[in-house]
Design an enzyme around this catalytic site. Structure first.
Site, PDB file in Angstrom:
ATOM      1  N   HIS A 116      90.842 155.839  32.762  1.00 40.96           N
ATOM      2  CA  HIS A 116      91.305 155.314  31.477  1.00 40.96           C
ATOM      3  C   HIS A 116      91.332 153.784  31.464  1.00 40.96           C
ATOM      4  O   HIS A 116      92.297 153.161  31.913  1.00 40.96           O
ATOM      5  CB  HIS A 116      92.722 155.870  31.232  1.00 40.96           C
ATOM      6  CG  HIS A 116      93.240 155.636  29.855  1.00 40.96           C
ATOM      7  ND1 HIS A 116      94.125 156.487  29.243  1.00 40.96           N
ATOM      8  CD2 HIS A 116      93.027 154.641  28.959  1.00 40.96           C
ATOM      9  CE1 HIS A 116      94.428 156.042  28.036  1.00 40.96           C
ATOM     10  NE2 HIS A 116      93.771 154.918  27.846  1.00 40.96           N
ATOM     11  N   ASP A 120      95.048 152.603  32.205  1.00 42.14           N
ATOM     12  CA  ASP A 120      95.093 152.237  30.779  1.00 42.14           C
ATOM     13  C   ASP A 120      94.946 150.715  30.620  1.00 42.14           C
ATOM     14  O   ASP A 120      95.650 150.098  29.811  1.00 42.14           O
ATOM     15  CB  ASP A 120      96.371 152.742  30.101  1.00 42.14           C
ATOM     16  CG  ASP A 120      96.288 152.617  28.576  1.00 42.14           C
ATOM     17  OD1 ASP A 120      95.191 152.322  28.057  1.00 42.14           O
ATOM     18  OD2 ASP A 120      97.320 152.811  27.897  1.00 42.14           O
TER      19      ASP A 120
HETATM   20  O1  DOR Z   1      99.162 150.409  24.725  1.00 46.22           O
HETATM   21  C1  DOR Z   1      98.066 150.888  24.438  1.00 46.22           C
HETATM   22  N1  DOR Z   1      96.983 150.110  24.230  1.00 46.22           N
HETATM   23  N2  DOR Z   1      97.961 152.213  24.291  1.00 46.22           N
HETATM   24  C2  DOR Z   1      96.838 152.775  23.852  1.00 46.22           C
HETATM   25  O2  DOR Z   1      96.789 153.980  23.796  1.00 46.22           O
HETATM   26  C3  DOR Z   1      95.686 151.943  23.415  1.00 46.22           C
HETATM   27  C4  DOR Z   1      95.675 150.676  24.145  1.00 46.22           C
HETATM   28  C5  DOR Z   1      94.703 149.675  23.587  1.00 46.22           C
HETATM   29  O3  DOR Z   1      93.579 150.019  23.221  1.00 46.22           O
HETATM   30  O4  DOR Z   1      95.049 148.485  23.558  1.00 46.22           O
END
Ligand code: DOR
Length: 419
Positions: free
Chosen positions: A51, A296
């Site tokens: 991710h 992430d």
């Molecule tokens: O904090 C986040 N940022 N959560 C997400 O699901 C998307 C991500 C982003 O694309 O910046």
């Protein structure tokens, strides 16, 4: 060296012989024309991140495939799966092909795109999933945007099943979340920020699990953050459902207390939760309920971050801090070292059905060498990523990748061992 994917996991001092980009021998006292000494370090499979957000195409002022994959290599990763919320969205073959081609040209790590579930991430009509699969996607997701419609979730799961692709859900019931900028609870009340309840995540997961049972399709939950979600996944796995999930290093390391100073780098979706949630996440990681640690990695520029907390865009960097954060838990004794490495290598490989994540003889030599104690002062200048949005800036961390090999070639070499 440690190979979590081996039948009897190898955990011993050993040499790894590499020829023509492949591991050809593992053992002690091996001879080779050239020897790279990594004594006292951990040799593990190249890390795999399910991710990341690489922002190319369309938001190259935040990150691009070159800077994002440079950050990945510096973090010890050899494979990253990039989310579809680019501009334009990766909802069709042309965009998938562009990402694959750019990543190949750069040549630093393997980039495996995740295609959108719905056109434009709008949650209305399904994207060109068959075409994107043909072009190389390894999963589908509208990440950043939850799939709110139950009917569409059913159809998407059925469609994903046809192509044997996992569907990755950003589990957040927007009706329950009501736009809350952090976790709903005592800290949010104290600092005067509107929160969103933990059940915004778990209610969505509970609904989805019913549909997963109905369809039998592979379902993966992105960035799990609450104790209730862990309990639901544990139960679903016990019932044999094809469910997997990931946790981020920051959801393990920080509670909503971190938002107290209104640092917008502590704003993310899902939001930071409580210590009780962290305890449950660590337990889930230890017992295999949680399959993978994923970063992430979400780069944002000062335009999105140097604003009031409630107006800031959620997200923080992750690729270069994942290892030191996770190794901290290992040092504290709250996470087993082998489990930690498995969740960064073999676990994610299995989850998406990717090659790699092992050090077997004959495998491609994607390798990460870790110095588990190496100090690392995190500075803006020292970050390879184009963006600098991390709450860990200025902190003294410890433990990091010192050498990353992609197919036997050094793509990150902190101490110049390969020069
Ligand atoms: O904090 C986040 N940022 N959560 C997400 O699901 C998307 C991500 C982003 O694309 O910046």
């Amino acid at each position: 060296m440690f190979d979590p994917a081996a039948q009897r996991p190898v955990d011993q001092a050993a040499d790894v012989r590499i020829t023509s980009g492949r591991i050809v021998e593992v053992g002690r006292g091996l001879v080779a024309p050239r020897i790279v000494d990594v004594k006292d370090m951990w040799i593990v499979p190249g890390l795999i991140d399910l991710h990341v957000h690489l922002r190319e195409p369309g938001q190259e002022y935040k990150e691009d495939i070159e800077t994002g994959t440079r950050a990945a290599a510096a973090g010890g990763f050899t494979t990253v799966c990039c989310m579809a919320n680019t501009k334009p969205v990766n909802d069709q073959r042309a965009v998938t092909e562009l990402i694959v081609r750019r990543a190949r040209e750069v040549g630093l790590v393997r980039v495996r795109p995740i295609g959108a579930i719905t056109q434009g991430l709008e949650g209305k009509a399904l994207a060109d999933i068959a075409e994107m699969k043909d072009a190389g996607i390894v999963a589908i997701s509208d990440d950043g945007r939850p799939l709110m419609s139950s009917g569409l979730m059913r159809r998407a799961l059925e469609y994903a099943k046809t192509f044997d692709l996992p569907l990755v859900q950003h589990a957040e019931d927007l009706d329950l979340a009501e736009g809350g900028a952090m976790n709903e609870g005592a800290v949010a009340t104290r600092i005067g920020i509107k929160g969103q309840p933990a059940c915004a995540e778990s209610a969505m997961v509970a609904r989805d699990l019913e549909i997963v049972e109905w369809t039998g399709a592979r379902y993966h939950i992105a960035h799990v953050s609450t104790a209730r979600t862990v309990a639901l996944v544990r139960d679903a796995k016990r019932r044999g459902l094809p469910v997997t999930c990931e946790v981020t290093p920051h959801h393990l390391a920080l509670t909503d207390e971190a938002c107290s100073h209104y640092d917008t780098n502590t704003k993310m979706m899902p939001p930071l939760r409580t210590q009780a949630d962290i305890d449950a996440l660590l337990e889930g990681l230890a017992d295999g309920t949680i399959d993978a640690i994923a970063t992430d990695h979400a780069p944002h520029s000062p335009v999105e971050k140097d604003v009031e907390f409630e107006c800031a865009t959620p997200g923080l960097l992750g690729l270069e801090t994942a290892l030191p954060i996770i190794l901290d838990f290992v040092r504290m004794g709250t996470l087993d070292d082998k489990r930690a490495i498995a969740a960064l290598t073999g676990g994610p490989a299995r989850t998406f059905g990717l090659p790699g994540g092992n050090l077997a003889v004959g495998a491609v030599a994607d390798i990460c060498v870790i110095d588990p104690e190496r100090p690392m002062m995190l500075t803006a200048d020292g970050i390879a990523s184009k963006s600098k949005n991390t709450p860990f800036l200025g902190q003294q961390l410890a433990g990091r990748a010192v050498l990353t090999l992609l197919e036997g070639r050094a793509v990150y070499d902190l101490d110049g061992r390969f020069r």
